[in-house]
Design an enzyme around this catalytic site. Structure first.
Site, PDB file in Angstrom:
ATOM      1  N   GLY A 136      50.130  29.918  28.342  1.00 36.90           N
ATOM      2  CA  GLY A 136      50.488  29.585  26.967  1.00 36.90           C
ATOM      3  C   GLY A 136      51.831  30.120  26.511  1.00 36.90           C
ATOM      4  N   SER A 179      50.788  46.574  47.868  1.00 41.56           N
ATOM      5  CA  SER A 179      49.566  47.103  47.252  1.00 41.56           C
ATOM      6  C   SER A 179      48.400  47.179  48.215  1.00 41.56           C
ATOM      7  CB  SER A 179      49.176  46.238  46.057  1.00 41.56           C
ATOM      8  OG  SER A 179      48.853  44.933  46.476  1.00 41.56           O
ATOM      9  N   LYS A 203      44.041  42.630  38.771  1.00 40.28           N
ATOM     10  CA  LYS A 203      43.247  43.119  39.911  1.00 40.28           C
ATOM     11  C   LYS A 203      41.886  43.630  39.445  1.00 40.28           C
ATOM     12  CE  LYS A 203      47.317  44.320  42.654  1.00 40.28           C
ATOM     13  NZ  LYS A 203      48.133  45.395  43.227  1.00 40.28           N
TER      14      LYS A 203
END
Length: 777
Positions: A359, A677, A720
């Site tokens: 958006g 990560s 996550k």
């Protein structure tokens, strides 16, 4: 009376005329009293007294409205005209003065005294007469109203009195001056007055002549210009310009007059307009100048809309249009609050960063609506040429201003909300670097003097509220990123998607597909399943498409009259849309050796990542599969090196590299994977495989590792964490430095997850691995 100087005589008042002695003139007499006076004179000795009225407009003068000094004249001829007017020929005899009015009822009858002229010095009179003759000759040359014959007649007169009267009758004088000459009895004085009058009149005539010459020259120049313009029009018509430019130029000038422009801009337009008027229509330069003038006149230079600074109004609009996105809404409200207090705030430069479909673009529209500003959007995706931003020089064929100026033209005001869509997808090549050109646009210290190559005039962008959107900050050059205030829109939780679908997307799709709420009902469990297994995204664009598909299916059912009302349940959803398209990662069913669950941040939001390690007899070869990027490969190498260095402490066989080959695999090999990560996840899976200690299935982890075992921070913790919650994981191991990011996670998710901050791999292993050694299956 016995004195011959006093006589009784009829009086004829004259209007706007004075008759001097020795002067012969025709008079038209029409007033009743005047005709009676004439008839009285003809009955006696044909003599009549001519005196001027003080005001020529008076038709029936009284005795005090007639001058007392006049001229005795002889009526030589009288003729009655058809209209009743008498035309008489009179000859002036001598000066006289009224002593008494004897009759003034039917005609004027007066007693007059003859005035004898006074002569003092003949030499003085001769000198004055000679000077007056010279001036009169000059006067005739300048005036050109006196014929040569008249000048010859005047020159032949030798008597000073007669000469002065004849000169006075031929030059242009005011009535007061003429009467004064008539009343001057002393000849020398009369000559002197005439000399003064004629000298002054000469100066006036010379000035008139100069003025006339100037006017004539000006008229000649105007006529010359008109002639040349007419010639130019004719030439233009011959060259193909049938209508000419006159009307076009006039129209442009009218537009210029009606447009508010800064003085420097107005001068530039006027200069170009003058050039345009001179250049032939058929010339290529003509269209270039015309386009340039049109651009200048169509751009907003001083027009602006008034901001609506009502914070509650803005908050209501933002909340109505978008669910969540609290940071962006808060920033817009802060801007309005500060502007309300200062009333002199430059437009902010915001950069909304987030995955597709969250958006960002629609939020910019809502901001414009909230502050009552015009909205304009340009897409920067794939822009490679610097001229797209700064414009082309006018020397190029088909030159245009850059997209920024084009956007300002569409906005029609100097303070719109300007959306720079996909700013991270600009590229650079041999044609230039558009991102460098954007530095000036987005720098609050420079954009009040933005320079476009086409305009060649500085343009003020300081009042514009710039909002840029991007999917990935990594591809935005650092200097450009430094000029923007970055606001991250990470994606929506399932709960937020449910709200957005119910409050915004479903009503919109029902309307677009011609359905009512009574014709289609989507149960909550069906909507949740639609979100989970039919879409895989951080935003809601795919969700809207799936809702549109459900509405179309329902519309077909209603139109075919199978059912009047469609209720979509979890089972019915699969009938309408087919088998689920996605399978979200779920945690393992049981504790596994050599398999750890990592958390990943993708363009579609967050997901879980299963990392598997297997051992086989060999000589310490490390194999990596699963379409891993360079960062992931380096993480695996770092984890492997750390474990080798800590083999004793981890209770791993010291010579394991001589006995085993190690294979690290990340499933879903078709999907590219890269990012800093997965270090602790790979290390945990390796240690699990080498020690035969299972990894707890309810534990997910994210973090990078160094060669010394330190755990480094990562990004995308919110996404996550959402993916961990969705997969059923209850414990999440995170880097200690990311503890500050926990507040970004929705409270409903935060309450159901246990977060364990760590700073070293040893702590990760303590939490993630089961105690004791187990035999692998």
């Amino acid at each position: 009376m016995t004195d011959t100087n006093f006589i009784h005589i009829p009086l004829l008042p004259l209007r706007g005329l004075i008759v001097y002695p020795k002067m012969v003139i025709h008079l038209d007499v029409g007033r009743e009293k005047s005709i009676q006076s004439l008839e009285k004179a003809m009955m006696n000795d044909q003599k009549i007294f001519l005196a001027a009225q003080k005001e020529s407009a008076i038709d029936d003068p009284k005795t005090d409205e007639i001058h007392t000094i006049g001229t005795v004249a002889k009526v030589n001829q009288m003729l009655k005209l058809p209209n009743g007017t008498m035309r008489v020929l009179v000859e002036g005899l001598h000066r006289a003065m009224i002593q008494e009015y004897i009759n003034e009822e039917k005609q004027f009858y007066v007693e007059i005294e003859k005035l004898d002229e006074i002569h003092k010095s003949k030499a003085e009179e001769d000198a004055l007469m000679r000077a007056l003759l010279e001036q009169f000759e000059n006067y005739t040359k300048i005036s050109k109203k006196i014929s040569k014959e008249t000048l010859a007649t005047v020159t032949d007169i030798e008597e000073p009195s007669h000469f002065s009267d004849i000169v006075a009758s031929h030059i242009t004088l005011k009535m007061s001056d003429k009467q004064e000459i008539l009343e001057t009895i002393e000849v020398a004085d009369r000559l002197q007055k005439l000399l003064d009058i004629i000298s002054n009149e000469q100066e006036v005539l010379q000035l008139e002549k100069k003025i006339g010459q100037r006017v004539k020259k000006s008229m000649e120049d105007t006529q010359k210009e008109y002639y040349l313009r007419e010639q130019m029009k004719a030439i233009q018509k011959e060259l193909g310009d049938k209508d000419g430019k006159t009307g076009e130029v006039a129209e442009l000038k009218k537009k210029l007059e009606g447009k508010k422009l800064p003085e420097r801009v107005e001068k530039a337009v006027q200069k170009e307009l003058d050039r345009y008027e001179r250049v032939p229509q058929s010339s290529a330069e003509s269209s270039v100048i015309r386009n340039y003038i049109d651009w200048i006149l169509q751009l907003p230079w001083e027009e602006e809309t008034e901001d609506n600074l009502d914070i509650h109004h803005a908050e209501n609009i933002l909340d109505d249009d978008h669910y969540g996105l609290e940071k962006v809404k808060e920033r817009v409200l802060e801007y309005l609050a500060v502007q309300q207090l200062t009333n002199s705030l430059r437009g902010p430069i915001l950069c909304l960063v987030g995955p597709p479909g969250v958006g960002k673009t629609s939020l910019a529209r809502s901001v414009a609506r909230a502050v009552d500003r015009n909205f304009v959007r340009i897409s920067l995706g794939g822009v490679r040429d610097e001229a797209e931003i700064r414009g082309h020089r006018r020397t190029y064929v088909g030159a245009l201003p850059g997209r920024i100026i084009q956007g300002m033209k569409k906005a029609e005001t100097t303070n719109p909300v300007f959306l720079l869509d996909e700013i991270d997808k600009m590229a650079s090549d041999f044609r230039g670097d558009p991102s460098s050109a954007m530095l000036e646009v987005l720098d609050p210290e420079q954009n009040h003097n933005f320079s476009d190559h086409y305009l060649e005039l500085t343009y003020d962008l300081s009042n514009v509220m710039f909002i840029a959107t991007a999917n990935n900050l990594a591809t935005i050059p650092r200097p450009l990123l430094d000029r923007m205030e970055v606001i991250s829109i990470p994606g929506y939780t399932e709960l937020e998607k449910m709200h957005i679908a119910k409050d915004h997307l479903l009503p919109k799709q029902l309307k677009e597909n011609g359905l009512t709420k009574g014709q289609l009902q989507l149960r909550e469990e069906a909507l949740l399943k639609l979100i989970r297994v039919y879409t895989r995204e951080a935003g809601v664009r795919g969700l809207e498409r799936q809702l549109a598909a459900v509405c179309r299916k329902a519309a077909k059912i209603v139109v075919s009259k199978e059912k009047q009302r469609v209720v979509v349940t979890e089972k019915q959803l699969e009938v309408l849309l087919g088998k689920p398209q996605f399978r979200y990662g779920l945690m393992e069913d049981e504790n596994q050796i050599g398999a750890a669950t990592g958390l990943a941040y993708t363009s579609a939001g967050g997901d879980i990542l299963s990392i598997e390690v297997s051992l086989s007899k060999g000589k310490g070869k490390l194999t990596l599969t699963g379409k891993l990027g360079d960062v992931m490969k380096e993480s695996a190498q770092a984890a492997f090196s750390y474990i080798r260095s800590r083999a004793d402490q981890l209770k791993i066989e010291p010579d394991f590299t001589d006995k085993y080959d190690i294979h690290i695999h990340v499933p879903e090999g078709a999907t590219p994977k890269d990012g800093p990560s997965a270090g602790i996840t790979m290390a945990t899976a390796l240690v699990s495989a080498l020690t035969n200690r299972p990894v707890k299935r309810e534990v997910g982890m994210t973090g990078e590792i160094t060669l010394r075992g330190r755990v480094l921070p990562i990004g995308g913790l919110k996404e996550k964490s959402l993916s961990a919650h969705r997969a059923g994981i209850t414990t999440v191991i995170i880097p200690e430095d990311n503890e500050k990011d926990l507040e970004d996670i929705p409270e409903s998710v935060r309450e159901q997850l246990t977060f364990i901050p760590v700073n070293h791999l040893d702590k990760v292993l303590d939490y993630a691995l089961m105690e004791g050694n187990y035999e692998s299956n």
